[in-house]
Design a protein around this motif. Structure first.
Motif, PDB file in Angstrom:
ATOM      1  N   PRO B  95      -0.952   1.512  -1.356  1.00 51.30           N
ATOM      2  CA  PRO B  95      -1.976   0.648  -1.911  1.00 51.30           C
ATOM      3  C   PRO B  95      -2.326  -0.484  -1.559  1.00 51.30           C
ATOM      4  O   PRO B  95      -1.676  -1.547  -1.679  1.00 51.30           O
ATOM      5  CB  PRO B  95      -1.578   0.775  -3.624  1.00 51.30           C
ATOM      6  CG  PRO B  95       0.033   0.670  -3.381  1.00 51.30           C
ATOM      7  CD  PRO B  95       0.438   1.170  -2.027  1.00 51.30           C
ATOM      8  N   CYS B  96      -3.233  -0.516  -0.558  1.00 47.69           N
ATOM      9  CA  CYS B  96      -3.415  -1.640   0.314  1.00 47.69           C
ATOM     10  C   CYS B  96      -4.050  -2.852  -0.128  1.00 47.69           C
ATOM     11  O   CYS B  96      -5.376  -2.525  -0.757  1.00 47.69           O
ATOM     12  CB  CYS B  96      -4.157  -1.158   1.738  1.00 47.69           C
ATOM     13  SG  CYS B  96      -4.667  -2.285   2.905  1.00 47.69           S
ATOM     14  N   SER B  97      -3.428  -3.870  -0.156  1.00 51.01           N
ATOM     15  CA  SER B  97      -4.510  -5.222  -0.732  1.00 51.01           C
ATOM     16  C   SER B  97      -5.279  -5.729   0.254  1.00 51.01           C
ATOM     17  O   SER B  97      -5.798  -6.789   0.062  1.00 51.01           O
ATOM     18  CB  SER B  97      -3.099  -6.029  -1.207  1.00 51.01           C
ATOM     19  OG  SER B  97      -2.521  -6.587  -0.428  1.00 51.01           O
ATOM     20  N   ARG B  98      -5.231  -5.162   1.308  1.00 58.41           N
ATOM     21  CA  ARG B  98      -6.451  -5.927   2.468  1.00 58.41           C
ATOM     22  C   ARG B  98      -7.700  -4.987   2.193  1.00 58.41           C
ATOM     23  O   ARG B  98      -8.466  -5.791   2.130  1.00 58.41           O
ATOM     24  CB  ARG B  98      -5.979  -5.410   3.900  1.00 58.41           C
ATOM     25  CG  ARG B  98      -4.626  -6.081   4.148  1.00 58.41           C
ATOM     26  CD  ARG B  98      -4.563  -6.217   5.825  1.00 58.41           C
ATOM     27  NE  ARG B  98      -3.134  -6.695   6.011  1.00 58.41           N
ATOM     28  CZ  ARG B  98      -2.750  -6.849   7.205  1.00 58.41           C
ATOM     29  NH1 ARG B  98      -3.222  -6.222   8.365  1.00 58.41           N
ATOM     30  NH2 ARG B  98      -1.431  -7.388   7.543  1.00 58.41           N
ATOM     31  N   CYS B  99      -7.681  -3.745   1.770  1.00 60.00           N
ATOM     32  CA  CYS B  99      -8.932  -3.017   1.585  1.00 60.00           C
ATOM     33  C   CYS B  99      -9.080  -2.556   0.153  1.00 60.00           C
ATOM     34  O   CYS B  99      -9.956  -1.829   0.060  1.00 60.00           O
ATOM     35  CB  CYS B  99      -8.834  -1.855   2.494  1.00 60.00           C
ATOM     36  SG  CYS B  99      -7.935  -0.579   2.211  1.00 60.00           S
ATOM     37  N   ARG B 102      -5.968   3.063  -1.249  1.00 57.98           N
ATOM     38  CA  ARG B 102      -5.174   3.903  -0.971  1.00 57.98           C
ATOM     39  C   ARG B 102      -4.895   4.488   0.215  1.00 57.98           C
ATOM     40  O   ARG B 102      -5.884   5.468   0.551  1.00 57.98           O
ATOM     41  CB  ARG B 102      -4.472   4.617  -2.243  1.00 57.98           C
ATOM     42  CG  ARG B 102      -3.129   4.987  -2.282  1.00 57.98           C
ATOM     43  CD  ARG B 102      -2.589   5.858  -3.487  1.00 57.98           C
ATOM     44  NE  ARG B 102      -1.061   6.131  -3.329  1.00 57.98           N
ATOM     45  CZ  ARG B 102      -0.096   5.222  -3.981  1.00 57.98           C
ATOM     46  NH1 ARG B 102      -0.369   4.235  -4.420  1.00 57.98           N
ATOM     47  NH2 ARG B 102       1.186   5.939  -3.529  1.00 57.98           N
ATOM     48  N   HIS B 103      -4.165   4.410   1.072  1.00 59.18           N
ATOM     49  CA  HIS B 103      -4.257   4.952   2.466  1.00 59.18           C
ATOM     50  C   HIS B 103      -2.882   5.108   3.227  1.00 59.18           C
ATOM     51  O   HIS B 103      -2.015   4.351   2.872  1.00 59.18           O
ATOM     52  CB  HIS B 103      -5.396   4.382   3.355  1.00 59.18           C
ATOM     53  CG  HIS B 103      -5.122   2.861   3.874  1.00 59.18           C
ATOM     54  ND1 HIS B 103      -4.163   2.673   4.304  1.00 59.18           N
ATOM     55  CD2 HIS B 103      -5.856   1.819   3.336  1.00 59.18           C
ATOM     56  CE1 HIS B 103      -4.156   1.347   4.654  1.00 59.18           C
ATOM     57  NE2 HIS B 103      -5.296   0.748   3.846  1.00 59.18           N
ATOM     58  N   VAL B 104      -3.059   5.795   4.380  1.00 58.32           N
ATOM     59  CA  VAL B 104      -1.769   6.119   5.146  1.00 58.32           C
ATOM     60  C   VAL B 104      -1.216   4.761   5.989  1.00 58.32           C
ATOM     61  O   VAL B 104      -2.254   4.229   6.627  1.00 58.32           O
ATOM     62  CB  VAL B 104      -1.718   7.500   5.963  1.00 58.32           C
ATOM     63  CG1 VAL B 104      -1.506   8.419   4.931  1.00 58.32           C
ATOM     64  CG2 VAL B 104      -2.814   7.379   6.688  1.00 58.32           C
ATOM     65  N   ALA B 117      -4.103   2.519   8.162  1.00 54.45           N
ATOM     66  CA  ALA B 117      -5.476   3.356   8.504  1.00 54.45           C
ATOM     67  C   ALA B 117      -6.634   2.679   8.261  1.00 54.45           C
ATOM     68  O   ALA B 117      -7.689   3.210   8.840  1.00 54.45           O
ATOM     69  CB  ALA B 117      -5.534   4.509   7.396  1.00 54.45           C
ATOM     70  N   CYS B 118      -6.766   1.625   7.738  1.00 56.34           N
ATOM     71  CA  CYS B 118      -7.938   0.938   7.238  1.00 56.34           C
ATOM     72  C   CYS B 118      -8.296  -0.197   8.541  1.00 56.34           C
ATOM     73  O   CYS B 118      -9.286  -0.673   8.375  1.00 56.34           O
ATOM     74  CB  CYS B 118      -7.925   0.226   6.043  1.00 56.34           C
ATOM     75  SG  CYS B 118      -6.614  -1.233   5.715  1.00 56.34           S
ATOM     76  N   GLU B 119      -7.278  -0.362   9.452  1.00 60.56           N
ATOM     77  CA  GLU B 119      -7.413  -1.315  10.531  1.00 60.56           C
ATOM     78  C   GLU B 119      -7.458  -0.670  11.844  1.00 60.56           C
ATOM     79  O   GLU B 119      -7.021   0.078  12.448  1.00 60.56           O
ATOM     80  CB  GLU B 119      -6.630  -2.445  10.503  1.00 60.56           C
ATOM     81  CG  GLU B 119      -6.734  -3.222   9.061  1.00 60.56           C
ATOM     82  CD  GLU B 119      -5.817  -4.225   9.209  1.00 60.56           C
ATOM     83  OE1 GLU B 119      -6.162  -5.444   8.240  1.00 60.56           O
ATOM     84  OE2 GLU B 119      -4.728  -4.245   9.811  1.00 60.56           O
TER      85      GLU B 119
HETATM   86 ZN    ZN Z   1      -6.197  -0.970   3.885  1.00 56.65          ZN
END
Ligand code: ZN
Ligand code: ZN
Ligand code: ZN
Lengths: 226, 486
Positions: B95-99, B102-104, B117-119
């Motif tokens: 559960p990404c606090s940058r974006c 929730r992603h891999v 995965a978000c970067e």
């Molecule tokens: Zn992210």
């Protein structure tokens, strides 16, 4: 299933017992699992470190100090912070391998339940916060990740504030500014603080002081490692 | 588009790298050439790019950095483009606090910084890096044997031509480093960028000073886990394969040391990153003493150009192993007993001054057999070593400095380590860990020095295996070849 720590295959023996009463799938293989040491017998009642006396010398010292006396009711930790757990926490927290927390889930839940079953009925779970910068860097807050494992709702009541320049402050300011936490609003229920490691106990005590300032009657803490 | 296929890796990894942008930005902008050198051929996470946000954004606006998706999904499978991982268990969700989604993320290459995965990953598409063209970059004064010279000529041709694959099949102790010098010098004279990739960090540490002495004016970086300078911005890069995770289409020449040790632990990331580090028209040079079956069959089918170096640099043939059958060997070893034949051989060996390197199949046996050996051979300076031994380096040094007389080892010392004067014993040579390549490499530990160019190699077994027979055959075949070229 693969072991979360060593990547070896975990083989499952199928017996008539586990066919009918399936156990939760293992996260660690039989050779890694024993390296984690759950804290069980002869622990200090206050901080749950291994201790010959019912209250360890460190806790004696906290409780004799006028400022810290009674601030924290007690701490309960799940595992001894041995070299395996140090390695696992480092990879989990600093490298950011989020999924490793699952290796701690089963024992954490049981330990939490044993200790806090009654208390948790009315208490609020509050994870120790990270600064914004740390949170961005790590991508997650490890204390929240633990709170989330326990199956109880939790609330982020605390905020971490930046210390700022120490030298420009008066001594009084400096003592209060050493406390990195801030609370908004008031709290009238007991709180169980959640964190990853209890080392000296200063962090949870700083948080406890802030919570008590806004009306919280009792503060406990629960950490993964001690 | 021309796509290079390295069939030596083919069955392991069939990858395409056409997601790597190949164009260069047409924006003309005065830029310090060292900036191009810093970023050219790199595949980086934002956190690996040492620029403040303003400068970074400025370069992105000019298209000097091009973002590429780091983790792609097709048909229920994720692939990490940085390390090539596509194993399900090596991806997890966060559960990404940058974006705030929730992603891999990739677990496989997490030690080198986490790929989310978000970067995106960033590829340099700014001005191409220019490397210095020195006319005579190599100051090495030594001379080559005939066989080395032939190989060196062929290597030079491949490196200069580009777009070529060449396998250098050189026996253990052939002196392969020196054979590379002329070719590397010629490549540098053309302004090419060169990488030597090896599976082991000790090889990088050992080679770096030798290369620095021979190419004093060339910029050079040695990259391995724990090495100090990780920028890797030099024209000549010596690196462990793992370090190539930060490169894409960077090198005109890629030399892969010990290609047969390559898919070690069956890790497909290593060929993935090595091939990606090569430019599309790169020269690929594969070094090996013991090619795998697949590589050999490509050689035999004339699908892989090969040059042989069948003689050692000192001109003496390889010691051929002797096989010795011992019935009840397994039973004896289990009880920490030694075969009588070993003791007999030991008492009568040709040169009793030589130190002894004893290979055993398991860590357990290595530790268990030491006291028995100490007693039966009446030797006190004896110890064992294995892969997870923290004193591994020290023990190897002690053997080199003759502080230890006998070293019992698992296969970890089969390659790369050189001792001047040893006899070599394999206990239970029929065990499956001793495949043909391992046995040839093990035999190759003997007779390395010109002062003692021979040495005994003896395999104790309780039933000969194909691996043993093939190892002996291939050593003899090389020696035969060697007689004709000398
Ligand atoms: Zn992210
Ligand atoms: Zn205590
Ligand atoms: Zn990866």
């Amino acid at each position: 299933m693969k072991c979360l720590w060593c990547e070896d295959e975990i083989s499952m023996d199928i017996t008539w017992v586990n066919v009918f009463f399936p156990e939760p799938p293992k996260k660690l293989c039989p050779s890694c699992e024993p390296d984690l040491e759950p804290l069980k017998d002869s622990l200090c009642h206050r901080c749950s470190r291994k201790s010959d006396t019912s209250v360890c010398p460190d806790c004696e010292r906290w409780e004799h100090h006028p400022m810290w006396k009674g601030v924290l009711s007690f701490n309960r930790s799940v595992f001894s912070y041995n070299s395996t757990l140090q390695g696992m926490i480092a990879k989990w927290k600093y490298r950011g391998d989020y999924v490793l927390r699952e290796a701690f889930q089963e024992v954490s839940r049981t330990t939490f339940k044993q200790t806090f079953q009654q208390i948790a009925k009315e208490a609020i779970l509050v994870p120790i916060p990270l600064s914004e910068e740390r949170l961005y860097e790590r991508g997650f807050n490890q204390a929240e990740a633990i709170a989330d494992l326990l199956g109880h709702p939790f609330q982020q009541k605390l905020e971490r504030i930046d210390g700022g320049k120490q030298s420009k402050k008066s001594r009084k300011d400096r003592i209060t500014s050493e406390n990195p936490f801030r609370v908004e609003g008031s709290i009238n229920k007991p709180v169980i603080l959640i964190d990853d490691i209890y080392t000296t106990g200063i962090t949870v005590r700083h948080a406890a002081i802030r919570l008590k300032e806004v009306g919280c009657p009792t503060v406990y803490s629960f950490t993964l490692a001690r | 588009m021309f796509q290079k296929v390295f069939s030596s890796f083919q069955s392991l990894f069939n990858s395409s790298y056409d997601w790597i942008p190949t164009y260069t930005s047409q924006t003309s902008h005065q830029l310090d050439p060292s900036t191009s050198q810093l970023f050219a051929g790199k595949l980086l996470l934002r956190q690996d790019i040492p620029l403040d946000e303003q400068d970074f954004q400025a370069l992105c606006t000019m298209d000097y950095f091009q973002p590429v998706q780091a983790i792609v999904k097709h048909q229920f499978r994720f692939t990490c483009r940085r390390c090539g991982n596509n194993k399900k268990t090596l991806f997890s969700e966060i559960p990404c606090s940058r974006c705030h989604q929730r992603h891999v993320y990739c677990r496989k290459c997490i030690e080198m910084g986490r790929v989310l995965a978000c970067e995106p990953l960033y590829v340099w598409t700014g001005p191409t890096a220019e490397w210095e063209r020195q006319e005579t970059p190599c100051t090495w004064q030594g001379s080559l044997t005939n066989s080395q010279q032939q190989a060196s000529d062929r290597i030079t041709k491949a490196m200069v031509n580009g777009n070529e694959e060449l396998m250098v099949w050189a026996v253990c102790g052939a002196g392969k480093t020196e054979m590379l010098f002329e070719g590397i010098a010629a490549a540098i004279a053309q302004g090419k960028r060169v990488c030597l990739a090896t599976p082991r960090a000790d090889v990088v540490r050992e080679l770096l000073p030798r290369f620095q002495a021979s190419f004093p004016e060339t910029t050079m970086d040695g990259l391995y886990g724990g090495s100090e300078d990780k920028r890797g911005t030099a024209q000549l890069i010596l690196a462990t394969t793992h370090q190539l995770i930060r490169y894409a289409h960077a090198f005109d020449v890629v030399i892969i040391d010990e290609i047969d040790a390559f898919p070690y632990h069956g890790d497909p990331s290593l060929p993935f990153v090595t091939n990606r580090a090569a430019k599309r028209d790169a020269s690929m040079i594969y070094l090996t003493a013991t090619p795998r079956k697949q590589q050999k069959s490509r050689v035999q089918a004339n699908k892989l150009a090969t040059v042989f170096v069948p003689v050692r640099f000192h001109g003496h043939p390889l010691p051929a192993p002797k096989l010795h059958l011992c019935f009840s060997l397994q039973k004896q070893l289990k009880a920490a007993q030694l075969p009588e034949a070993l003791l007999k051989w030991y008492r009568k060996r040709v040169n009793p001054k030589r130190q002894l390197l004893i290979f055993v199949p398991t860590i357990e046996l290595a530790e268990k057999i030491v006291p028995t050996l100490a007693e039966k051979l009446s030797i006190s300076s004896i110890t064992s070593v294995h892969s997870s031994d923290p004193e591994r380096e020290t023990k190897v040094q002690q053997l080199r400095h003759k502080e230890i007389f006998v070293l019992v080892t698992t296969t970890i010392l089969e390659r790369g380590v050189t001792f001047p004067s040893v006899d070599v014993v394999v206990l239970d040579a029929g065990h499956r860990v001793f495949d043909e390549a391992a046995l040839v490499q093990i035999a190759g530990r003997a007779g390395r020095s010109p002062d003692d160019p021979t040495g005994e190699v003896i395999f104790f077994h309780d039933g000969r295996t194909n691996a043993m027979v093939e190892a002996v055959q291939s050593i003899k075949a090389m020696n035969k070849k060697g007689r004709t070229v000398k």
